[in-house]
Design a protein around this motif. Structure first.
Motif, mmCIF file in Angstrom:
data_model
loop_
_atom_site.group_PDB
_atom_site.id
_atom_site.type_symbol
_atom_site.label_atom_id
_atom_site.label_comp_id
_atom_site.label_asym_id
_atom_site.label_seq_id
_atom_site.Cartn_x
_atom_site.Cartn_y
_atom_site.Cartn_z
ATOM 1 N N LEU A 1 0.846 -1.191 0.000
ATOM 2 C CA LEU A 1 0.000 0.000 0.000
ATOM 3 C C LEU A 1 0.881 1.240 0.000
ATOM 4 O O LEU A 1 1.874 1.295 0.738
ATOM 5 C CB LEU A 1 -0.893 0.029 1.241
ATOM 6 N N PHE A 2 0.512 2.237 -0.808
ATOM 7 C CA PHE A 2 1.248 3.497 -0.902
ATOM 8 C C PHE A 2 0.281 4.636 -0.609
ATOM 9 O O PHE A 2 -0.826 4.663 -1.163
ATOM 10 C CB PHE A 2 1.864 3.644 -2.287
ATOM 11 N N TYR A 3 0.697 5.577 0.230
ATOM 12 C CA TYR A 3 -0.189 6.628 0.716
ATOM 13 C C TYR A 3 0.168 7.994 0.136
ATOM 14 O O TYR A 3 1.329 8.268 -0.167
ATOM 15 C CB TYR A 3 -0.117 6.693 2.249
ATOM 16 N N ASP A 4 -0.858 8.870 0.068
ATOM 17 C CA ASP A 4 -0.616 10.260 -0.328
ATOM 18 C C ASP A 4 -0.301 11.091 0.924
ATOM 19 O O ASP A 4 -0.197 10.555 2.031
ATOM 20 C CB ASP A 4 -1.813 10.820 -1.109
ATOM 21 N N ASP A 5 -0.175 12.406 0.746
ATOM 22 C CA ASP A 5 0.184 13.286 1.858
ATOM 23 C C ASP A 5 -0.877 13.342 2.952
ATOM 24 O O ASP A 5 -0.600 13.749 4.078
ATOM 25 C CB ASP A 5 0.443 14.705 1.342
ATOM 26 N N LYS B 1 -7.994 7.921 -6.232
ATOM 27 C CA LYS B 1 -8.014 9.373 -6.063
ATOM 28 C C LYS B 1 -9.187 9.682 -5.157
ATOM 29 O O LYS B 1 -10.318 9.256 -5.439
ATOM 30 C CB LYS B 1 -8.161 10.086 -7.406
ATOM 31 N N ASN B 2 -8.923 10.389 -4.062
ATOM 32 C CA ASN B 2 -9.961 10.672 -3.065
ATOM 33 C C ASN B 2 -10.696 9.406 -2.640
ATOM 34 O O ASN B 2 -11.917 9.377 -2.566
ATOM 35 C CB ASN B 2 -10.941 11.719 -3.579
ATOM 36 N N GLU B 3 -9.944 8.369 -2.398
ATOM 37 C CA GLU B 3 -10.433 7.077 -1.920
ATOM 38 C C GLU B 3 -11.332 6.338 -2.910
ATOM 39 O O GLU B 3 -12.033 5.409 -2.552
ATOM 40 C CB GLU B 3 -11.150 7.238 -0.572
ATOM 41 N N LYS B 4 -11.311 6.754 -4.166
ATOM 42 C CA LYS B 4 -12.096 6.070 -5.197
ATOM 43 C C LYS B 4 -11.152 5.451 -6.214
ATOM 44 O O LYS B 4 -10.183 6.080 -6.636
ATOM 45 C CB LYS B 4 -13.047 7.044 -5.882
#
Length: 160
Positions: free
Chosen positions: A98-102, A125-128
């Motif tokens: 899993l890779f996460y955004d800021d 993008k935005n959890e979608k």
């Protein structure tokens, strides 16, 4: 002569056992702040280790076996946010990562084999879910931008 051999063997056995013991190690930055801590055996990292940025926040944490990362690991940014997490097998990234955004939301998750993308990557993008990509040995071989076409061309059990 035989007595001195027995004494020498006993001293050698004791010194080897003392040096082969497990010990808890800590390393430090020049500033004196902790850099890493965990268990060693015969000067090789074993069991659970934690590594720190110089600001004191955790950089990464996970298990070692014979100096190689194994099992599930967590990685963080210098600010303490989740960066990535996933499985190591014999020192290499494998299985789902899993890779996460800021904002610490999943940006993408990928199947890896021996440190390379190998299998599916699901892009968010935005959890979608916005796209899916398929990789073989690190090279992208296909991309889908709608779930219907992805499902039509793939066996969803491969995503487990």
């Amino acid at each position: 002569m035989q007595y001195s051999f027995v004494v020498f063997s006993l001293v050698l056995f004791i010194s080897i056992n003392i040096n082969a013991q497990k010990s808890y190690k800590r390393t430090y930055y020049d500033s004196g702040k902790i850099k890493s801590e965990g268990w060693t055996h015969n000067n090789k990292k074993i069991k659970y280790w934690t590594f720190y940025y110089e600001n004191g926040r955790v950089e990464k944490e996970g298990h070692f076996q014979q100096d190689k990362p194994i099992k599930y690991w967590y990685f963080y940014t210098v600010n303490g946010n989740k960066k990535s997490e996933g499985h190591f097998v014999d020192g290499k990234k494998n299985n789902w990562w899993l890779f996460y955004d800021d904002m610490e939301k999943i940006n993408h998750k990928c199947q890896l084999k021996d440190n390379q993308k190998n299998g599916y990557c699901l892009m968010y993008k935005n959890e979608k879910l916005v796209a899916a990509r398929k990789y073989k040995a690190g090279k992208r071989i296909k991309e889908w931008t709608d779930f219907k076409s992805f499902r039509k061309e793939n066996n969803l059990s491969d995503l487990q």
